[in-house]
Design a protein around this motif. Structure first.
Motif, PDB file in Angstrom:
ATOM      1  N   UNK A  51       0.891  -1.190  -0.004  1.00  0.00           N
ATOM      2  CA  UNK A  51      -0.124  -0.084  -0.037  1.00  0.00           C
ATOM      3  C   UNK A  51       0.868   1.353   0.026  1.00  0.00           C
ATOM      4  N   UNK A  55       1.226   5.323  -1.920  1.00  0.00           N
ATOM      5  CA  UNK A  55       1.262   6.534  -1.109  1.00  0.00           C
ATOM      6  C   UNK A  55       2.508   7.469  -1.388  1.00  0.00           C
ATOM      7  N   UNK A  56       3.382   7.025  -1.942  1.00  0.00           N
ATOM      8  CA  UNK A  56       4.816   7.665  -1.911  1.00  0.00           C
ATOM      9  C   UNK A  56       4.541   8.647  -3.343  1.00  0.00           C
ATOM     10  N   UNK A  78      11.738  11.892   2.800  1.00  0.00           N
ATOM     11  CA  UNK A  78      11.639  11.846   4.128  1.00  0.00           C
ATOM     12  C   UNK A  78      10.199  12.316   4.597  1.00  0.00           C
ATOM     13  N   UNK A  79       9.206  12.186   3.892  1.00  0.00           N
ATOM     14  CA  UNK A  79       7.983  12.814   4.311  1.00  0.00           C
ATOM     15  C   UNK A  79       7.235  11.946   5.446  1.00  0.00           C
ATOM     16  N   UNK A  80       7.510  10.622   5.418  1.00  0.00           N
ATOM     17  CA  UNK A  80       6.971   9.641   6.326  1.00  0.00           C
ATOM     18  C   UNK A  80       5.524   9.594   6.052  1.00  0.00           C
ATOM     19  N   UNK A  81       4.787   9.830   4.781  1.00  0.00           N
ATOM     20  CA  UNK A  81       3.501   9.511   4.618  1.00  0.00           C
ATOM     21  C   UNK A  81       3.158   8.000   4.632  1.00  0.00           C
ATOM     22  N   UNK A  83       4.609   6.194   6.441  1.00  0.00           N
ATOM     23  CA  UNK A  83       4.562   5.423   7.875  1.00  0.00           C
ATOM     24  C   UNK A  83       3.237   5.666   8.484  1.00  0.00           C
ATOM     25  N   UNK A  84       2.508   6.893   8.206  1.00  0.00           N
ATOM     26  CA  UNK A  84       1.277   7.128   8.494  1.00  0.00           C
ATOM     27  C   UNK A  84      -0.002   6.410   7.978  1.00  0.00           C
ATOM     28  N   UNK A  85       0.453   5.763   6.850  1.00  0.00           N
ATOM     29  CA  UNK A  85      -0.595   5.049   5.890  1.00  0.00           C
ATOM     30  C   UNK A  85      -0.154   3.438   6.082  1.00  0.00           C
ATOM     31  N   UNK A  87      -0.954   0.169   6.885  1.00  0.00           N
ATOM     32  CA  UNK A  87      -1.997  -0.514   7.651  1.00  0.00           C
ATOM     33  C   UNK A  87      -1.740  -1.688   8.933  1.00  0.00           C
ATOM     34  N   UNK A  89       1.108  -0.805  10.612  1.00  0.00           N
ATOM     35  CA  UNK A  89       1.828   0.209  11.140  1.00  0.00           C
ATOM     36  C   UNK A  89       3.506  -0.490  11.343  1.00  0.00           C
ATOM     37  N   UNK A  93       9.759   4.920  11.860  1.00  0.00           N
ATOM     38  CA  UNK A  93      10.621   5.971  11.806  1.00  0.00           C
ATOM     39  C   UNK A  93      11.672   6.286  12.848  1.00  0.00           C
ATOM     40  N   UNK A  94      12.775   6.564  12.554  1.00  0.00           N
ATOM     41  CA  UNK A  94      13.780   6.861  14.090  1.00  0.00           C
ATOM     42  C   UNK A  94      14.267   8.283  13.703  1.00  0.00           C
ATOM     43  N   UNK A  99      15.161   8.745   6.452  1.00  0.00           N
ATOM     44  CA  UNK A  99      14.239   8.091   5.818  1.00  0.00           C
ATOM     45  C   UNK A  99      13.836   7.128   6.694  1.00  0.00           C
TER      46      UNK A  99
END
Lengths: 124, 713
Positions: A51, A55-56, A78-81, A83-85, A87, A89, A93-94, A99
């Motif tokens: 998924x 998103x990227x 490095x937007x981390x979308x 990560x938020x999307x 399903x 989890x 991110x660290x 990245x």
């Protein structure tokens, strides 16, 4: 498709998988830098569902020939979308890293798991 | 593709430098007339009192002009700046460019914002702002190479200026290869910007998935007209290697975490809230119609039986063939939409298959219902031509609606329009009008002057009743209204009227709070809202941020908070990311004060230019109530009831004209009372001038500001 398959009922939460994962990729033992996370008989790891690929917005995520979803760090902004999307989890991110990072089904953790709660699956 | 001829007029080399806590601490000045290029330091006064973005734009513009400067004088500037948060990749909506200039429509400062990559790239290339001054003899292009530290001014005569072609050509020319195209951003306008006062600037970004450029617009106020008046054809910037730490924030982890929190909200809640990812701002067309708020036939009505033909569902089928798009990295709200492979049916590009960005809600409502057009393909094509010709869809739509009403009233006729039958809903005449604007001929040239100028011409040349023109011409301060019908919401009348730059919805959008949810019933409540929201929203423009991710998505538990309309958790997000980038320690109250400083500065700037007082905050009556018998009768029950309930006025046996008059007196009086309350809350005199005490309290008692307010006390 290659992925890390799991049987959560076998997991004892010993954390051996997290340690070997972060050591393999970041040369340190730190659960926060592990692509797999365990605890309370839950195993959180990428299912290679893909998924995040859609998103990227910079097309930095793609599926390789083995079906493993991989991040091209050079293209990633490095937007981390993702990560938020995610399903599951399972995209991580660290703060030390620019990245996100994720499981690429290398199997290091499966080798070390004392209860065989995780294994590499290569089913089609 | 035609070959682009360039002659180098000037080359300038500079040290690339680095961004520190959101600032490069340096700005770039370019005079396109004298070819002077210089770097200027960013002072602590600028950072403390003006923050960045439109704050920097207004600051520089103030110094560049005098009270007698006109928009087409060489000393007028166009200033482009992002702001300290601008360019972070972690939080949605963080890539805006703010553009400031003296507007040909309002003759005072206008600011407009756009997505696309230019603003962030400018910062990463080494500059917090770009000032453009002077007038070139022949068309020029400016190229800023942020990978090498070079700036060139190049003469570029001939060739087209329409953005969908020029943007593509320049992206191609300045990129080393396909991979490099993502590193190029272009600002340009189009042919209609040369012949009208409603020119806009298109900001490109390269869409790596579509493999083509996309356009975002700094639409309002005629900035593109100034751009072409300066004979600037395009600005091109190159910047490689975008990452999440290029702003050198003090606390990257907070940026990451706050961004991910909002990404997750988008993922979990957008589909059940506003569907911004699916359809973008056009999601509200049907809702507006349902609440009688969709401007129809020049804002006469708020709904139409054919609205279903341009409903969000119809546009969903036309756009978003690909995945959702943001206009800067990290925007998971991703409201940018595009219709691909759209075959044009009219004009010079007839038969071409193009990608059309949009439609936004404003385009669908303005180009659609407000002009009586309910054909989605026509709306898309008008949208395309507005963009590529470089004109503001909102001003174009609103002035066309005005022209149509004038046509139907006999103020205009076929002879006066050169044969255009500009009835509501006439698609052919509408296309002809826009193509005339691009050619600078026919009635299109008159219409392109904007409503304010047309009112003068129609009264003078055609003997039209100036009062009627004033009542139905939906402009204020010279700027055309954006596309919401404010008649039944006093607070939104204030949201449009009591503004710095004219009736746009960048400052306040209170229709739902006021009319639908009845959350601000008293004058004091409305005044508080007309203080807080314009200030809060001004802050986005100081920081390079987009407003949409603030309240077009809300946390799941937002309704349980003490002030749901403010989205308290998101306000805190902004406080957190500002502090995380800059290392400062503001709270939500200081955030408002930061805006108040710039908002009051802008108000005083307007006063300095001869505007910005109470008389300039008056509205055309069409924005406040029914002007005509037709309008009154279309909502007779509602108006009769209001007369009875609010005024105890017995409507039996009264003519519609009598009732209109009584209602009008009441509504105009309400607006005056609201104005009193808002000025009081903002710390202004009853003539709308910021008080010395207010300026002292804000730390804005700068000598040049005191001089202006003293004069107008």
């Amino acid at each position: 498709m290659k992925l890390l398959a799991k049987d959560e009922s076998l997991c004892i939460g010993c954390g051996e998988c997290e340690a070997v994962c972060s050591k393999t990729y970041f040369k340190e033992i730190s659960p926060e830098k592990s692509c797999i996370r365990v605890g309370d008989q839950k195993i959180q790891v990428c299912t290679q569902c893909g998924e995040c690929i859609d998103v990227c917005s910079v097309a930095a995520i793609s599926r390789d020939k083995n079906g493993v979803v991989r991040i091209n760090k050079k293209l990633c902004v490095g937007c981390f979308m993702c990560v938020g999307f995610c399903p599951e989890l399972a995209m991580k991110m660290h703060g030390d890293l620019l990245e996100p990072f994720k499981c690429i089904a290398c199997g290091q953790c499966a080798k070390i798991c004392p209860t065989h709660a995780i294994h590499i699956s290569e089913e089609a | 593709m035609e070959k682009l001829e360039h002659k180098f007029l000037k080359e300038y080399n500079y040290e690339l430098g680095a961004v520190d806590k959101g600032y490069t601490n340096r700005t770039l000045y370019i005079n396109v007339g004298t070819h002077e290029i210089k770097e200027k330091p960013v002072t602590s006064l600028m950072k403390d009192k003006f923050i960045g973005g439109k704050g920097f734009g207004l600051y520089y513009l103030w110094q560049a002009v005098t009270e007698s400067t006109k928009w087409d004088d060489p000393e007028n500037e166009i200033i482009i700046s992002s702001g300290p948060i601008g360019g972070i990749t972690q939080y949605p909506g963080s890539g805006k460019s703010l553009v400031v200039t003296l507007s040909p429509l309002t003759n005072m400062p206008i600011d407009s914002n756009a997505g696309g990559y230019f603003g962030p790239f400018l910062k990463f290339a080494g500059f917090d702002a770009l000032e453009l001054q002077g007038k070139a003899e022949k068309d020029v292009l400016i190229f800023i190479d942020g990978t090498k530290g070079t700036i060139t001014i190049e003469e570029m005569p001939g060739g087209g200026v329409d953005t969908h072609i020029l943007g593509e050509q320049l992206t191609e020319k300045y990129a080393d290869n396909e991979e490099d195209k993502r590193n190029i951003a272009v600002i340009s306008t189009g042919t209609a910007a040369e012949h009208t006062n409603i020119g806009l600037l298109n900001f490109t970004f390269y869409d790596v998935r579509r493999k083509g450029i996309r356009l975002k617009q700094a639409g309002r106020g005629g900035i593109g007209t100034v751009f072409r008046d300066k004979h600037i054809k395009a600005l091109v910037i190159k910047c490689a290697g975008v990452k999440g730490d290029l702003n050198h924030p003090v606390d990257k982890l907070t940026l990451n975490k706050t961004g991910i929190k909002l990404h997750k909200e988008m993922h979990d809640l957008d589909n059940s809230q506003n569907q911004m990812r699916k359809i973008g701002t056009a999601n509200i067309i049907s809702i507006m119609d349902q609440y009688d708020l969709l401007p129809t036939h020049n804002y006469k009505f708020g709904a139409h039986k054919d609205t279903f033909k341009i409903s969000p569902e119809v546009f969903i089928s036309k756009v978003t063939q690909n995945s959702p798009d943001g206009c800067w990295h990290g925007c998971s709200m991703a409201c940018a939409k595009a219709a691909d492979h759209f075959e044009l049916k009219t004009g010079p590009y007839k038969g071409q298959k193009v990608t059309i960005d949009g439609p936004e809600y404003e385009n669908a409502a303005g180009l659609g219902s407000n002009c009586g057009i309910f054909d989605p393909d026509v709306i898309l094509e008008l949208n395309f031509y507005c963009d590529t010709y470089g004109i503001d869809t909102i001003s174009y739509a609103t002035l066309t609606a005005f022209v149509m009403e004038c046509y139907e009233n006999g103020i205009l006729n076929k002879e006066r329009t050169g044969g255009l039958e500009l009835n509501f809903g006439n698609i052919e005449a509408n296309f002809e009008l826009i193509h005339q604007m691009a050619k600078g001929e026919g009635f299109g040239k008159i219409a392109g002057l904007g409503i304010r100028k047309m009112k003068e011409i129609f009264a003078k040349e055609y003997g039209a009743d100036p009062q009627f023109l004033f009542d139905i011409g939906m402009e204020q301060k010279g700027l055309e209204f954006s596309e919401y019908l404010p008649k039944e919401s006093l607070a939104q009348q204030g949201g449009y009227g009591l503004t710095n730059k004219g009736p746009q919805h960048d400052e306040a959008w209170l229709i739902f709070m006021d009319m639908v949810n009845n959350q601000i019933p008293t004058f004091e409540d409305k005044a508080e809202a007309l203080h807080y929201y314009p200030m809060f929203r001004t802050w986005f423009g100081l920081n390079g941020l987009c407003k949409l991710p603030w309240n077009d998505i809300a946390p799941a538990d937002n309704k349980l908070t003490d002030e749901p309309a403010k989205i308290p958790e998101h306000v805190q997000n902004y406080v957190d990311i500002f502090n995380a980038v800059t290392g400062k320690t503001i709270d939500k109250f200081e955030l408002i004060r930061q805006s108040e400083r710039v908002y009051n500065f802008q108000r005083i700037f307007n006063i300095r230019m001869g505007f910005g007082k109470r008389i300039h905050d008056k509205l055309p009556y069409r924005a406040m109530g029914p002007v005509t018998v037709e309008e009154y009768q279309s909502r007779e029950e509602r108006y009769d009831q209001q007369l009875k309930e609010l005024l105890g006025y017995d409507t039996t046996g009264k003519t519609t004209e009598e009732k209109i008059k009584v209602l009008r007196e009441y509504r105009e009086d309400q607006y005056e009372k609201l104005t009193d309350a808002v000025y009081k809350r903002r710390g202004w005199t009853m003539d709308g001038v910021p008080t010395v005490e207010k300026l002292r309290e804000l730390g804005m008692d700068l000598p040049e500001l005191l001089e202006v307010v003293e004069k107008h006390r």
